[in-house]
Design a protein around this motif. Sequence first.
Motif, PDB file in Angstrom:
ATOM      1  N   SER A  22       3.245   8.280 -21.870  1.00  0.00           N
ATOM      2  CA  SER A  22       4.048   7.223 -22.468  1.00  0.00           C
ATOM      3  C   SER A  22       5.112   6.765 -21.484  1.00  0.00           C
ATOM      4  CB  SER A  22       4.705   7.733 -23.752  1.00  0.00           C
ATOM      5  OG  SER A  22       5.559   6.738 -24.293  1.00  0.00           O
ATOM      6  N   MET A  23       5.392   5.458 -21.475  1.00  0.00           N
ATOM      7  CA  MET A  23       6.312   4.918 -20.479  1.00  0.00           C
ATOM      8  C   MET A  23       7.738   5.445 -20.644  1.00  0.00           C
ATOM      9  SD  MET A  23       7.256   1.095 -21.797  1.00  0.00           S
ATOM     10  CE  MET A  23       8.950   1.285 -21.295  1.00  0.00           C
ATOM     11  N   ASP A  24       8.080   5.994 -21.820  1.00  0.00           N
ATOM     12  CA  ASP A  24       9.433   6.521 -22.023  1.00  0.00           C
ATOM     13  C   ASP A  24       9.488   8.037 -21.868  1.00  0.00           C
ATOM     14  OD1 ASP A  24       7.998   7.182 -24.272  1.00  0.00           O
ATOM     15  OD2 ASP A  24       9.568   6.666 -25.701  1.00  0.00           O
ATOM     16  N   THR A  25       8.432   8.618 -21.310  1.00  0.00           N
ATOM     17  CA  THR A  25       8.332  10.080 -21.200  1.00  0.00           C
ATOM     18  C   THR A  25       8.049  10.491 -19.770  1.00  0.00           C
ATOM     19  OG1 THR A  25       7.483  10.194 -23.457  1.00  0.00           O
ATOM     20  CG2 THR A  25       7.128  12.131 -22.068  1.00  0.00           C
ATOM     21  N   LEU A  26       8.589  11.624 -19.389  1.00  0.00           N
ATOM     22  CA  LEU A  26       8.384  12.194 -18.057  1.00  0.00           C
ATOM     23  C   LEU A  26       7.739  13.566 -18.205  1.00  0.00           C
ATOM     24  CD1 LEU A  26       9.201  11.053 -15.231  1.00  0.00           C
ATOM     25  CD2 LEU A  26      11.126  12.633 -15.279  1.00  0.00           C
ATOM     26  N   GLY A  27       6.656  13.794 -17.477  1.00  0.00           N
ATOM     27  CA  GLY A  27       6.033  15.111 -17.481  1.00  0.00           C
ATOM     28  C   GLY A  27       6.687  15.998 -16.435  1.00  0.00           C
ATOM     29  N   VAL A  28       7.497  16.948 -16.884  1.00  0.00           N
ATOM     30  CA  VAL A  28       8.294  17.768 -15.970  1.00  0.00           C
ATOM     31  C   VAL A  28       7.664  19.154 -15.834  1.00  0.00           C
ATOM     32  CG1 VAL A  28      10.614  18.625 -15.433  1.00  0.00           C
ATOM     33  CG2 VAL A  28      10.330  16.532 -16.793  1.00  0.00           C
ATOM     34  N   PRO A  29       7.458  19.637 -14.594  1.00  0.00           N
ATOM     35  CA  PRO A  29       6.894  20.979 -14.401  1.00  0.00           C
ATOM     36  C   PRO A  29       7.722  22.053 -15.114  1.00  0.00           C
ATOM     37  CG  PRO A  29       6.962  19.785 -12.316  1.00  0.00           C
ATOM     38  CD  PRO A  29       7.717  18.956 -13.313  1.00  0.00           C
ATOM     39  N   CYS A  41      12.697  25.495 -16.526  1.00  0.00           N
ATOM     40  CA  CYS A  41      13.326  26.821 -16.663  1.00  0.00           C
ATOM     41  C   CYS A  41      14.587  26.919 -15.824  1.00  0.00           C
ATOM     42  CB  CYS A  41      12.332  27.916 -16.260  1.00  0.00           C
ATOM     43  SG  CYS A  41      10.961  28.103 -17.421  1.00  0.00           S
ATOM     44  N   LYS A  42      14.585  26.289 -14.658  1.00  0.00           N
ATOM     45  CA  LYS A  42      15.774  26.319 -13.802  1.00  0.00           C
ATOM     46  C   LYS A  42      16.882  25.434 -14.359  1.00  0.00           C
ATOM     47  CE  LYS A  42      13.131  27.211  -9.568  1.00  0.00           C
ATOM     48  NZ  LYS A  42      12.699  26.678  -8.247  1.00  0.00           N
ATOM     49  N   MET A  43      16.499  24.225 -14.819  1.00  0.00           N
ATOM     50  CA  MET A  43      17.520  23.272 -15.260  1.00  0.00           C
ATOM     51  C   MET A  43      18.107  23.637 -16.620  1.00  0.00           C
ATOM     52  SD  MET A  43      16.262  19.508 -13.978  1.00  0.00           S
ATOM     53  CE  MET A  43      14.594  19.547 -14.595  1.00  0.00           C
ATOM     54  N   PHE A  44      17.316  24.293 -17.480  1.00  0.00           N
ATOM     55  CA  PHE A  44      17.771  24.589 -18.841  1.00  0.00           C
ATOM     56  C   PHE A  44      18.131  26.061 -19.023  1.00  0.00           C
ATOM     57  CE2 PHE A  44      15.657  20.566 -19.489  1.00  0.00           C
ATOM     58  CZ  PHE A  44      16.417  19.956 -20.484  1.00  0.00           C
ATOM     59  N   PRO A  64       4.514  32.517 -14.190  1.00  0.00           N
ATOM     60  CA  PRO A  64       4.036  31.467 -15.103  1.00  0.00           C
ATOM     61  C   PRO A  64       4.102  31.861 -16.573  1.00  0.00           C
ATOM     62  CG  PRO A  64       2.527  31.716 -13.251  1.00  0.00           C
ATOM     63  CD  PRO A  64       3.503  32.853 -13.176  1.00  0.00           C
ATOM     64  N   GLU A  65       3.783  33.114 -16.877  1.00  0.00           N
ATOM     65  CA  GLU A  65       3.817  33.549 -18.275  1.00  0.00           C
ATOM     66  C   GLU A  65       5.241  33.532 -18.823  1.00  0.00           C
ATOM     67  OE1 GLU A  65       1.938  37.287 -18.733  1.00  0.00           O
ATOM     68  OE2 GLU A  65      -0.058  36.582 -18.108  1.00  0.00           O
ATOM     69  N   PHE A  66       6.196  33.950 -18.011  1.00  0.00           N
ATOM     70  CA  PHE A  66       7.601  33.926 -18.426  1.00  0.00           C
ATOM     71  C   PHE A  66       8.054  32.475 -18.635  1.00  0.00           C
ATOM     72  CE2 PHE A  66      12.121  33.642 -17.498  1.00  0.00           C
ATOM     73  CZ  PHE A  66      12.652  34.626 -18.315  1.00  0.00           C
ATOM     74  N   ASN A  67       7.661  31.600 -17.706  1.00  0.00           N
ATOM     75  CA  ASN A  67       8.031  30.182 -17.828  1.00  0.00           C
ATOM     76  C   ASN A  67       7.469  29.571 -19.108  1.00  0.00           C
ATOM     77  OD1 ASN A  67       9.387  30.284 -15.402  1.00  0.00           O
ATOM     78  ND2 ASN A  67       7.725  29.404 -14.197  1.00  0.00           N
ATOM     79  N   ASP A  68       6.199  29.883 -19.416  1.00  0.00           N
ATOM     80  CA  ASP A  68       5.579  29.350 -20.626  1.00  0.00           C
ATOM     81  C   ASP A  68       6.340  29.796 -21.881  1.00  0.00           C
ATOM     82  OD1 ASP A  68       3.642  28.107 -19.136  1.00  0.00           O
ATOM     83  OD2 ASP A  68       2.109  29.640 -19.463  1.00  0.00           O
ATOM     84  N   LYS A  69       6.704  31.075 -21.913  1.00  0.00           N
ATOM     85  CA  LYS A  69       7.413  31.610 -23.076  1.00  0.00           C
ATOM     86  C   LYS A  69       8.794  30.976 -23.221  1.00  0.00           C
ATOM     87  CE  LYS A  69       8.943  35.973 -25.195  1.00  0.00           C
ATOM     88  NZ  LYS A  69      10.304  35.467 -25.469  1.00  0.00           N
ATOM     89  N   MET A  70       9.495  30.836 -22.096  1.00  0.00           N
ATOM     90  CA  MET A  70      10.839  30.268 -22.139  1.00  0.00           C
ATOM     91  C   MET A  70      10.804  28.796 -22.561  1.00  0.00           C
ATOM     92  SD  MET A  70      13.643  30.300 -19.084  1.00  0.00           S
ATOM     93  CE  MET A  70      15.062  29.211 -19.095  1.00  0.00           C
ATOM     94  N   VAL A  71       9.850  28.038 -22.021  1.00  0.00           N
ATOM     95  CA  VAL A  71       9.721  26.618 -22.386  1.00  0.00           C
ATOM     96  C   VAL A  71       9.375  26.478 -23.870  1.00  0.00           C
ATOM     97  CG1 VAL A  71       8.261  24.572 -22.071  1.00  0.00           C
ATOM     98  CG2 VAL A  71       9.156  25.786 -20.076  1.00  0.00           C
TER      99      VAL A  71
END
Length: 400
Positions: free
Chosen positions: A30-37, A42-45, A67-74
């Motif tokens: 969507s033009m109003d959405t950004l797909g962020v890695p 995890c770093k920014m939030f 990756p598993e930790f990142n998935d859980k945190m997100v």
Amino acid sequence: GKNGHIRGKMIKKRQDYSGRSAVIVDPFMSMDTLGVPKHLLCKMFREYAIRLCGYKSSDILANLNDPEFNDKMVEDLRKKGVFDEVPILMGRNPTLHKLSIQAFNIKPVDGLATKVSPLVCPAYNMDFDGDTAWEAIPTTPRSIQEVRKLMMTQNNILLPKTGESTICPRMDIVYGLYMCTTSTYSTGATGTYASGEELCQAIYRQDIALGDTVSVSGRGTGRAGVLAFETCFPSAVIDNIGETKAITSKTIKKYIKEIQDFTPATFVGIINRLVELGFRTAYLYCHSVSMLRHLNSDTDKAKEFDVAYAKYHKAMAKVNELNDYGFYDEDSYNLEFSENLKTVMDTLKDGVYDKVGDDSMFTLMAKSGARGDVKNLVQIFGSKGRCLLYTSDAADDGES
């Protein structure tokens, strides 16, 4: 090197709540959405994860590359509604105007690259050959409110200089919409559909072809491709513009102008439907691009194309012969060349479509405006013209 205090300690210092990554295109984003890695999120939030989800700072730092930790945190942040509340800013240097920094809704994605809609690229002068962009998040309630009010991309669709929309279908999208609106009536399947979305899904599944006759509730009966395009818009827009003709990079602008004053949510919804229809039909109804295809000389215009070039080569043969004997200087030869070439250019423009063929991908791209125009076809199948050699003036000492 960056050894001084300012460059080494202050400018070089990594900033919290920000990140940088390469950008890639996602046709259906969507033009109003950004797909962020996810690893960037995890770093920014981190502060939100510590405050709202009970994470410890030491655990986050120790597992940022897991990756598993990142998935859980997100996922934990998503459940808390953080990504729905906090927008993300994306900017690309050089920041030449205010549209070089815009805000988007967040969609977590796998991988290392940020995914963007192709429609926001013109404002950033962005392509996908390795370009990078920085991202940052607002951290206080007041800054979040200000970013949502002033910097969201759907609130910045108009160029301050001209008032024209920066969001407009182009390239592959325009080609797909052109194929939709130039399809000829066929004797294939027919059907009745309750909505435009149902019709589009039938086209994507190839249950029906673009030229098949269909009916859509509230929109009447017609070719499937044309009705699929028209149902992307409210009925009032189509009634205002009139009969739908071939959609090109030029004709699509009047449709965008009609909707640019709609509410942001309505505008985004229409644009997203156009993008999906354009990309999917471009994929389904593309033609192979080949220079080996036999050129046509059967039609009158195609024959005029051949005759015009024969006359041109005959006229230039005499000029070249005299030039070989030294009767022309460079300026005189250039003038003769330009005048002889100019006499055939109008004929070439009229005949090149017949010469190449209406079903050639080169012709379809040029006619739709997705890429190139008739001049490019003349250069490919007719004459490139003279190529200019740019040289610098020789220096006094003989060096150049």
